[in-house]
Write a protein that holds these residues in place. Structure first.
Motif, PDB file in Angstrom:
ATOM      1  N   LEU A  90       7.031  67.389  55.763  1.00  0.00           N
ATOM      2  CA  LEU A  90       6.604  68.398  55.003  1.00  0.00           C
ATOM      3  C   LEU A  90       5.633  69.362  55.644  1.00  0.00           C
ATOM      4  CD1 LEU A  90       6.446  66.521  51.495  1.00  0.00           C
ATOM      5  CD2 LEU A  90       7.763  68.743  51.711  1.00  0.00           C
ATOM      6  N   GLY A 104       6.240  73.607  51.969  1.00  0.00           N
ATOM      7  CA  GLY A 104       7.506  73.985  52.161  1.00  0.00           C
ATOM      8  C   GLY A 104       8.410  73.061  51.543  1.00  0.00           C
TER       9      GLY A 104
ATOM     10  N   MET B  34      -5.963  68.678  41.607  1.00  0.00           N
ATOM     11  CA  MET B  34      -4.682  69.282  41.612  1.00  0.00           C
ATOM     12  C   MET B  34      -3.414  68.461  40.993  1.00  0.00           C
ATOM     13  SD  MET B  34      -5.206  70.805  45.453  1.00  0.00           S
ATOM     14  CE  MET B  34      -6.643  69.448  45.455  1.00  0.00           C
ATOM     15  N   TYR B  36       0.994  68.265  41.107  1.00  0.00           N
ATOM     16  CA  TYR B  36       1.888  68.818  41.813  1.00  0.00           C
ATOM     17  C   TYR B  36       3.383  68.549  41.095  1.00  0.00           C
ATOM     18  CZ  TYR B  36      -0.811  70.792  45.871  1.00  0.00           C
ATOM     19  OH  TYR B  36      -1.726  71.471  46.557  1.00  0.00           O
ATOM     20  N   GLN B  38       7.365  67.719  41.975  1.00  0.00           N
ATOM     21  CA  GLN B  38       8.223  67.438  43.203  1.00  0.00           C
ATOM     22  C   GLN B  38       9.583  67.062  42.405  1.00  0.00           C
ATOM     23  OE1 GLN B  38       7.356  64.774  46.209  1.00  0.00           O
ATOM     24  NE2 GLN B  38       8.463  65.824  47.821  1.00  0.00           N
ATOM     25  N   ARG B  41      14.312  65.697  46.759  1.00  0.00           N
ATOM     26  CA  ARG B  41      14.657  66.586  48.107  1.00  0.00           C
ATOM     27  C   ARG B  41      14.000  67.936  48.043  1.00  0.00           C
ATOM     28  NH1 ARG B  41      18.808  63.933  50.834  1.00  0.00           N
ATOM     29  NH2 ARG B  41      19.500  62.243  49.611  1.00  0.00           N
ATOM     30  N   LYS B  42      13.113  68.252  47.404  1.00  0.00           N
ATOM     31  CA  LYS B  42      12.204  69.351  47.567  1.00  0.00           C
ATOM     32  C   LYS B  42      10.938  69.289  47.919  1.00  0.00           C
ATOM     33  CE  LYS B  42      15.488  72.235  46.318  1.00  0.00           C
ATOM     34  NZ  LYS B  42      16.052  73.359  47.295  1.00  0.00           N
ATOM     35  N   GLY B  43      10.044  70.143  48.254  1.00  0.00           N
ATOM     36  CA  GLY B  43       8.464  70.140  48.526  1.00  0.00           C
ATOM     37  C   GLY B  43       7.694  70.193  47.155  1.00  0.00           C
ATOM     38  N   PRO B  44       6.456  69.464  47.094  1.00  0.00           N
ATOM     39  CA  PRO B  44       6.020  69.427  45.905  1.00  0.00           C
ATOM     40  C   PRO B  44       5.207  70.845  45.601  1.00  0.00           C
ATOM     41  CG  PRO B  44       5.110  67.876  47.481  1.00  0.00           C
ATOM     42  CD  PRO B  44       6.108  68.637  48.120  1.00  0.00           C
ATOM     43  N   LEU B  46       2.618  73.269  43.321  1.00  0.00           N
ATOM     44  CA  LEU B  46       1.438  73.354  42.819  1.00  0.00           C
ATOM     45  C   LEU B  46       1.649  73.744  40.937  1.00  0.00           C
ATOM     46  CD1 LEU B  46      -1.716  72.787  42.955  1.00  0.00           C
ATOM     47  CD2 LEU B  46      -1.705  75.542  43.189  1.00  0.00           C
ATOM     48  N   LEU B  88       2.612  64.248  41.295  1.00  0.00           N
ATOM     49  CA  LEU B  88       1.624  64.001  42.210  1.00  0.00           C
ATOM     50  C   LEU B  88       0.134  64.640  41.876  1.00  0.00           C
ATOM     51  CD1 LEU B  88       3.595  64.669  45.347  1.00  0.00           C
ATOM     52  CD2 LEU B  88       3.256  62.393  44.668  1.00  0.00           C
ATOM     53  N   LEU B 101      -7.915  66.219  51.577  1.00  0.00           N
ATOM     54  CA  LEU B 101      -7.174  66.125  50.694  1.00  0.00           C
ATOM     55  C   LEU B 101      -6.636  64.854  50.467  1.00  0.00           C
ATOM     56  CD1 LEU B 101      -5.059  69.230  50.555  1.00  0.00           C
ATOM     57  CD2 LEU B 101      -6.398  68.454  48.561  1.00  0.00           C
ATOM     58  N   PHE B 103      -3.854  62.425  48.133  1.00  0.00           N
ATOM     59  CA  PHE B 103      -2.738  62.320  47.120  1.00  0.00           C
ATOM     60  C   PHE B 103      -2.672  61.040  46.438  1.00  0.00           C
ATOM     61  CE2 PHE B 103      -0.786  66.437  47.477  1.00  0.00           C
ATOM     62  CZ  PHE B 103      -1.369  66.722  48.692  1.00  0.00           C
ATOM     63  N   GLY B 104      -2.185  60.840  45.193  1.00  0.00           N
ATOM     64  CA  GLY B 104      -1.737  59.595  44.500  1.00  0.00           C
ATOM     65  C   GLY B 104      -0.184  59.648  44.959  1.00  0.00           C
ATOM     66  N   GLY B 105       0.128  58.093  44.680  1.00  0.00           N
ATOM     67  CA  GLY B 105       1.485  58.162  45.210  1.00  0.00           C
ATOM     68  C   GLY B 105       2.914  58.679  44.248  1.00  0.00           C
TER      69      GLY B 105
END
Lengths: 112, 113
Positions: A90, A104, B34, B36, B38, B41-44, B46, B88, B101, B103-105
């Protein structure tokens, strides 16, 4: 408005082959740029980030490298892929240190 | 112990339910929070971005931050099947290199019609 483009969406490569993934951002200038990897069922792992042209910080020593040849272009590369390089890659950007990340749609890489 | 803990789920709820997603953290230096979403098969994407303790609302989504307890939540009202995704949490903190940054899992949510 700002948009981020990442390609290709999917990629299947043999072990030992080179890799080049490209990411471009539109609608902003001097963004902070990031490459993450997301393994199946696992969290996001930061690989590289860049705060300006030619400025690359590496978070994880490994088989990959990154470059930022232009302000809004970020490239992830490898000279010889390993099986362990398989994953979901990503690209992300943010306008400043205090802005949230925007991602993205990712590249799913399978190394065979 | 991870800096950010998030139950991986899956969390399964019926359509119309109120969903509560949570993250706990250990680093009191975290400043920005924040959420997110997801899809597979896509990006996270916001959803929410907040700085201060308290609540922030956006449509069916409410983000809650409790800095004293080091706990953040995302509430989804009137959940829909289209809300089925992985959520996320992310937190921002500052060190000598700048704002980092973590991130959580992720928590996988399934909303059943």
């Amino acid at each position: 408005s700002q948009t981020i483009h990442q390609w290709p969406a999917t990629l299947v490569q043999p072990v030992g082959s080179p890799l080049s993934l490209e990411c471009t951002v539109e609608g902003t200038s001097n963004p902070n740029l990031y490459w993450y990897r997301q393994a199946a069922g696992r969290g996001l792992q930061l690989l590289f980030y860049s705060v300006g042209i030619g400025q690359i910080s590496s978070e994880v020593p490994q088989n990959l490298s990154a470059s930022r040849p232009q302000d809004r272009q970020f490239i992830l590369s490898s000279k010889k892929l390993l099986l362990s390089d398989s994953g979901f890659y990503l690209c992300a950007w943010r306008g400043s240190d205090y802005s949230p990340l925007h991602f993205g749609n990712g590249t799913r890489l399978t190394v065979t | 112990q991870k800096e950010v803990e998030q139950d991986p789920g899956p969390l399964s709820v019926p359509e119309g339910a109120i969903v509560s997603l949570n993250c706990t953290y250990s680093n009191s230096a975290f400043q920005y929070f924040m959420w997110y979403r997801q899809y597979s098969r896509k990006g996270p994407e916001l959803l929410m971005y907040t700085y201060s303790s308290g609540n922030k609302e956006d449509g069916r989504f409410t983000a809650q931050v409790d800095k004293s307890s080091k706990y953040i939540s995302l509430f989804i009202r009137d959940s829909q099947p289209s809300d089925s995704a992985t959520y996320l949490c992310a937190m921002s903190w500052r060190n000598n290199a700048g704002n980092m940054l973590t991130f959580g899992g992720g928590t996988r949510l399934m909303v059943k019609p």
